[in-house]
Scaffold this motif. Structure first.
Motif, PDB file in Angstrom:
ATOM      1  N   ARG A   1       6.544   6.867 -12.638  1.00 27.98           N
ATOM      2  CA  ARG A   1       6.402   7.677 -11.374  1.00 27.98           C
ATOM      3  C   ARG A   1       4.851   7.193 -10.791  1.00 27.98           C
ATOM      4  O   ARG A   1       4.594   6.745  -9.878  1.00 27.98           O
ATOM      5  CB  ARG A   1       6.794   8.890 -11.240  1.00 27.98           C
ATOM      6  CG  ARG A   1       6.516   9.790 -10.085  1.00 27.98           C
ATOM      7  CD  ARG A   1       6.709  11.214 -10.089  1.00 27.98           C
ATOM      8  NE  ARG A   1       7.449  11.845 -10.931  1.00 27.98           N
ATOM      9  CZ  ARG A   1       7.489  12.923 -11.569  1.00 27.98           C
ATOM     10  NH1 ARG A   1       6.547  13.584 -11.776  1.00 27.98           N
ATOM     11  NH2 ARG A   1       8.664  13.385 -12.297  1.00 27.98           N
ATOM     12  N   ASN A   2       4.010   7.692 -11.844  1.00 31.63           N
ATOM     13  CA  ASN A   2       2.578   7.437 -11.702  1.00 31.63           C
ATOM     14  C   ASN A   2       2.495   6.029 -11.487  1.00 31.63           C
ATOM     15  O   ASN A   2       1.352   5.765 -11.033  1.00 31.63           O
ATOM     16  CB  ASN A   2       1.802   8.342 -12.804  1.00 31.63           C
ATOM     17  CG  ASN A   2       1.780   9.636 -12.734  1.00 31.63           C
ATOM     18  OD1 ASN A   2       1.984  10.160 -11.501  1.00 31.63           O
ATOM     19  ND2 ASN A   2       1.624  10.463 -13.799  1.00 31.63           N
TER      20      ASN A   2
ATOM     21  N   GLY B   1       0.784  -1.207  -0.003  1.00 34.60           N
ATOM     22  CA  GLY B   1       0.039  -0.106  -0.030  1.00 34.60           C
ATOM     23  C   GLY B   1       1.014   1.100  -0.039  1.00 34.60           C
ATOM     24  O   GLY B   1       0.365   2.433   0.227  1.00 34.60           O
ATOM     25  N   THR B   2       2.128   1.262  -0.029  1.00 32.67           N
ATOM     26  CA  THR B   2       2.864   2.375  -0.012  1.00 32.67           C
ATOM     27  C   THR B   2       4.177   2.164  -0.944  1.00 32.67           C
ATOM     28  O   THR B   2       4.599   0.962  -1.279  1.00 32.67           O
ATOM     29  CB  THR B   2       3.504   2.770   1.160  1.00 32.67           C
ATOM     30  OG1 THR B   2       3.953   3.967   1.260  1.00 32.67           O
ATOM     31  CG2 THR B   2       4.304   1.644   1.844  1.00 32.67           C
ATOM     32  N   VAL B   3       4.571   3.102  -1.621  1.00 32.63           N
ATOM     33  CA  VAL B   3       5.929   3.155  -2.409  1.00 32.63           C
ATOM     34  C   VAL B   3       7.201   3.203  -1.266  1.00 32.63           C
ATOM     35  O   VAL B   3       7.291   4.423  -0.877  1.00 32.63           O
ATOM     36  CB  VAL B   3       6.124   4.072  -3.445  1.00 32.63           C
ATOM     37  CG1 VAL B   3       7.493   4.260  -4.257  1.00 32.63           C
ATOM     38  CG2 VAL B   3       5.070   4.111  -4.437  1.00 32.63           C
TER      39      VAL B   3
ATOM     40  N   PRO C   1      11.680  12.367 -20.489  1.00 25.98           N
ATOM     41  CA  PRO C   1      10.842  12.968 -19.359  1.00 25.98           C
ATOM     42  C   PRO C   1       9.352  12.327 -19.182  1.00 25.98           C
ATOM     43  O   PRO C   1       8.929  12.126 -18.113  1.00 25.98           O
ATOM     44  CB  PRO C   1      10.902  14.605 -19.694  1.00 25.98           C
ATOM     45  CG  PRO C   1      12.097  14.567 -20.489  1.00 25.98           C
ATOM     46  CD  PRO C   1      12.475  13.406 -20.930  1.00 25.98           C
ATOM     47  N   GLU C   2       8.873  12.020 -20.508  1.00 25.03           N
ATOM     48  CA  GLU C   2       7.650  11.511 -20.575  1.00 25.03           C
ATOM     49  C   GLU C   2       7.764  10.359 -19.757  1.00 25.03           C
ATOM     50  O   GLU C   2       6.721   9.634 -19.052  1.00 25.03           O
ATOM     51  CB  GLU C   2       6.979  11.277 -21.970  1.00 25.03           C
ATOM     52  CG  GLU C   2       5.638  10.856 -22.046  1.00 25.03           C
ATOM     53  CD  GLU C   2       5.436   9.393 -21.993  1.00 25.03           C
ATOM     54  OE1 GLU C   2       4.343   8.729 -21.651  1.00 25.03           O
ATOM     55  OE2 GLU C   2       6.656   8.679 -22.514  1.00 25.03           O
ATOM     56  N   GLY C   3       8.593   9.547 -20.221  1.00 21.68           N
ATOM     57  CA  GLY C   3       8.713   7.972 -19.476  1.00 21.68           C
ATOM     58  C   GLY C   3       8.824   8.020 -18.020  1.00 21.68           C
ATOM     59  O   GLY C   3       8.369   7.203 -17.251  1.00 21.68           O
TER      60      GLY C   3
ATOM     61  N   SER D   1       0.328   4.146  -8.616  1.00 21.67           N
ATOM     62  CA  SER D   1      -0.937   3.753  -8.818  1.00 21.67           C
ATOM     63  C   SER D   1      -0.850   2.173  -8.514  1.00 21.67           C
ATOM     64  O   SER D   1      -1.754   1.680  -7.905  1.00 21.67           O
ATOM     65  CB  SER D   1      -1.030   3.478 -10.409  1.00 21.67           C
ATOM     66  OG  SER D   1      -2.251   2.848 -10.853  1.00 21.67           O
ATOM     67  N   LEU D   2       0.136   1.472  -8.423  1.00 18.88           N
ATOM     68  CA  LEU D   2       0.350   0.154  -7.803  1.00 18.88           C
ATOM     69  C   LEU D   2       0.062   0.117  -6.505  1.00 18.88           C
ATOM     70  O   LEU D   2      -0.324  -0.853  -5.890  1.00 18.88           O
ATOM     71  CB  LEU D   2       1.655  -0.421  -8.620  1.00 18.88           C
ATOM     72  CG  LEU D   2       1.877  -0.897 -10.129  1.00 18.88           C
ATOM     73  CD1 LEU D   2       3.242  -1.136 -10.396  1.00 18.88           C
ATOM     74  CD2 LEU D   2       0.928  -1.958 -10.449  1.00 18.88           C
ATOM     75  N   ALA D   3       0.797   0.971  -5.763  1.00 22.07           N
ATOM     76  CA  ALA D   3       0.692   1.115  -4.432  1.00 22.07           C
ATOM     77  C   ALA D   3      -0.519   1.484  -3.833  1.00 22.07           C
ATOM     78  O   ALA D   3      -1.026   0.981  -2.884  1.00 22.07           O
ATOM     79  CB  ALA D   3       1.873   2.171  -3.634  1.00 22.07           C
TER      80      ALA D   3
END
Length: 337
Positions: A167-168, A27-29, A160-162, A172-174
């Motif tokens: 990052r997102n 539940g967290t990064v 930068p886009e990658g 999202s996974l967390a």
């Protein structure tokens, strides 16, 4: 969940990982930080059963990695984006992984689309750029739709886009309740991604805490003040029992008082403020402060060699002239980073 208890790894006399005990929660990064040579990669390899610990234990959802049936369904990892057969296409690379872990073929198409490689799915991996290889490695980690994910330098080679995308993705996974464990040397990126930090130095645990607590505990916080009525401001602060330190350029620095308190105090005495700004150290500054004594490899600012010398040539006969140094200071590397 990943659980480490007394995890230790020795290579001869070199202790790469020294009695590490911590838990990576879902539940967290969770960011995994440490200087070069701290033992981060060795720790992550032991988590995946790629290295055997000298002592201690590491469990993935209560089991050793070797006990996991179809391990990609439990934990996905990106440790080395180049760890693939260059003669295989991106699709076939992932298909081999899927077939070895009982993962449906349709999942290969899904993760290729997720990482943005559908258009080059049939191209051989050896022709991929660093960023494309990184995306393929991330696709491999996501392939089994695991509850636990580990990433070592996941933004390496990404544009930068990658970087914004990965990052997102990790956040999202967390947010889905998964365990996300990520190692990186990019402090600015880690500050935007991780909520919890595990920091090691020379194989030992230095910190296991939230991002905000880590910065607060390892750095100085203060309020910067600037006013055209500087002398009167100093008198008002002194009368209120608040100590201000001269910081140059007409600014004052105050510890132990919040910006709200200082603003209200200035308003009560009708003082004009040109600046009232709380100052908090960055993650990088806090990290440097904590790990200063644990850095194994130090670079030094050398004096410039004579302009006629080739920078890549050996030292001149008879040694280096007094007051000059030649080349970089280098220490014998130990295993683990």
């Amino acid at each position: 969940m990943i659980e480490l208890e007394g995890l230790t790894k020795r290579y001869g006399e070199k202790v790469a990982v020294n009695n590490l005990t911590f838990t990576v929660h879902p539940g967290t990064v969770t960011g995994f930080l440490g200087p070069n040579g701290a033992g981060k990669s060795t720790t992550m390899r032991m988590m995946l059963g790629l290295d055997n610990p000298t002592a201690g234990d590491v469990r993935i959802d209560g089991k050793h990695y070797a006990q996991l049936k179809d391990p990609l369904k439990y934990i996905g990892a990106l440790l080395d984006a180049k760890a693939m057969h260059g003669g295989r296409s991106a699709f076939n690379h992932l298909l081999c992984l899927a077939q070895s872990n009982g993962i449906p073929r349709a999942r290969v198409h899904k993760v290729l689309d997720t990482v943005g490689l559908t258009a080059v799915a049939r191209k051989k991996a050896k022709g991929f750029s660093l960023g494309m290889g990184q995306r393929l490695g991330i696709a491999g980690a996501l392939l089994g739709d695991p509850e636990i994910l580990m990433f070592d330098e996941p933004v390496n080679g990404l544009d930068p886009e990658g970087i914004h995308w990965i990052r997102n993705l990790m956040k999202s996974l967390a947010a889905q309740g998964r365990t996300v464990f990520v190692s990186s040397h990019l402090m600015s990126e880690m500050a935007l991604t991780a909520e919890h930090l595990v920091v090691i130095g020379q194989g030992r645990l230095l910190a296991d805490t939230s991002m905000s607590d880590f910065i607060r505990q390892n750095s100085r916080s203060y309020v910067r003040l600037r006013s055209p009525q500087r002398e009167r401001l100093l008198d008002v602060l002194h009368e209120a029992g608040i100590t201000a330190v001269e910081a140059g350029n007409g600014t004052l620095e105050v510890d132990g008082a919040g910006s709200e308190q200082l603003g209200e105090l200035a308003a009560q005495h009708q003082l004009v403020l040109h600046e009232l700004s709380p100052q908090q150290a960055s993650l990088e500054e806090a990290f440097m402060q904590l790990t200063a004594e644990s850095v194994e490899y130090h670079a030094h600012a050398d004096h410039q060699p004579p302009s006629t010398a080739d920078p890549g040539s050996p030292p001149p006969p008879g040694g280096t002239p007094p007051g000059q140094s030649w080349g970089a200071t280098w220490q014998q590397p130990g295993k683990g980073n």
